[in-house]
Scaffold this motif. Sequence first.
Motif, PDB file in Angstrom:
ATOM      1  N   MET A  53      75.652  20.354 -16.627  1.00  0.00           N
ATOM      2  CA  MET A  53      74.697  21.436 -16.764  1.00  0.00           C
ATOM      3  C   MET A  53      74.838  22.098 -18.133  1.00  0.00           C
ATOM      4  SD  MET A  53      72.142  22.934 -15.426  1.00  0.00           S
ATOM      5  CE  MET A  53      72.067  22.597 -13.704  1.00  0.00           C
ATOM      6  N   THR A  54      76.043  22.156 -18.668  1.00  0.00           N
ATOM      7  CA  THR A  54      76.269  22.748 -19.983  1.00  0.00           C
ATOM      8  C   THR A  54      75.509  21.987 -21.058  1.00  0.00           C
ATOM      9  OG1 THR A  54      78.456  23.476 -19.278  1.00  0.00           O
ATOM     10  CG2 THR A  54      78.049  23.406 -21.647  1.00  0.00           C
ATOM     11  N   ILE A  55      75.499  20.675 -20.937  1.00  0.00           N
ATOM     12  CA  ILE A  55      74.792  19.839 -21.910  1.00  0.00           C
ATOM     13  C   ILE A  55      73.294  20.126 -21.841  1.00  0.00           C
ATOM     14  CG2 ILE A  55      74.162  17.450 -22.456  1.00  0.00           C
ATOM     15  CD1 ILE A  55      77.018  16.692 -21.453  1.00  0.00           C
ATOM     16  N   VAL A  56      72.773  20.159 -20.626  1.00  0.00           N
ATOM     17  CA  VAL A  56      71.346  20.430 -20.432  1.00  0.00           C
ATOM     18  C   VAL A  56      70.979  21.787 -21.022  1.00  0.00           C
ATOM     19  CG1 VAL A  56      69.615  20.930 -18.655  1.00  0.00           C
ATOM     20  CG2 VAL A  56      71.101  18.934 -18.425  1.00  0.00           C
ATOM     21  N   MET A  57      71.767  22.789 -20.716  1.00  0.00           N
ATOM     22  CA  MET A  57      71.467  24.130 -21.211  1.00  0.00           C
ATOM     23  C   MET A  57      71.582  24.197 -22.732  1.00  0.00           C
ATOM     24  SD  MET A  57      70.376  25.561 -18.608  1.00  0.00           S
ATOM     25  CE  MET A  57      70.056  27.143 -19.324  1.00  0.00           C
ATOM     26  N   ALA A  88      65.168  19.323 -20.034  1.00  0.00           N
ATOM     27  CA  ALA A  88      65.788  19.551 -21.347  1.00  0.00           C
ATOM     28  C   ALA A  88      65.162  18.646 -22.402  1.00  0.00           C
ATOM     29  CB  ALA A  88      67.295  19.308 -21.268  1.00  0.00           C
ATOM     30  N   GLN A  89      64.955  17.387 -22.070  1.00  0.00           N
ATOM     31  CA  GLN A  89      64.339  16.457 -23.015  1.00  0.00           C
ATOM     32  C   GLN A  89      62.906  16.886 -23.337  1.00  0.00           C
ATOM     33  OE1 GLN A  89      65.914  13.844 -24.598  1.00  0.00           O
ATOM     34  NE2 GLN A  89      67.696  14.769 -23.663  1.00  0.00           N
ATOM     35  N   ILE A 140      70.875  11.178 -14.599  1.00  0.00           N
ATOM     36  CA  ILE A 140      69.580  11.733 -14.987  1.00  0.00           C
ATOM     37  C   ILE A 140      69.019  12.485 -13.780  1.00  0.00           C
ATOM     38  CG2 ILE A 140      67.256  11.219 -15.810  1.00  0.00           C
ATOM     39  CD1 ILE A 140      69.498  10.538 -17.809  1.00  0.00           C
ATOM     40  N   ASN A 141      68.732  13.754 -14.006  1.00  0.00           N
ATOM     41  CA  ASN A 141      68.143  14.565 -12.948  1.00  0.00           C
ATOM     42  C   ASN A 141      66.988  15.366 -13.542  1.00  0.00           C
ATOM     43  OD1 ASN A 141      69.285  16.823 -14.275  1.00  0.00           O
ATOM     44  ND2 ASN A 141      71.183  16.585 -13.115  1.00  0.00           N
TER      45      ASN A 141
END
Length: 99
Positions: A1-5, A73-74, A66-67
């Motif tokens: 989640m940190t990466i996504v944020m 985010a992408q 991948i969710n």
Amino acid sequence: MTIVMGIIMHAGNAKALAHEALEAAKAHEFIKADNFMQESNKALTQAHNVQSDLLTKEAQGEHTDINLYMVHAQDHLMNAITYQDLIKEMIVLYRKQTN
């Protein structure tokens, strides 16, 4: 989640700074517009670096799940890139308008 944020945050900052650059260009404050675009580029680079790290890990065999959050985010990153490209062109037009 940190990466996504991280991707969402940096991409959002890049888009917001590009918008500030557009507002400055509308007011014919081109030095200010250039400064905002430089900051926007830095934020976009940060978002892109997070994405590049994911791609590197994937290439090395470390799979990332991948969710919907990752897709979101992408989406933010691609929108920021597109928006920044458009703003760059609009600033060129505002510059031509003053000449």
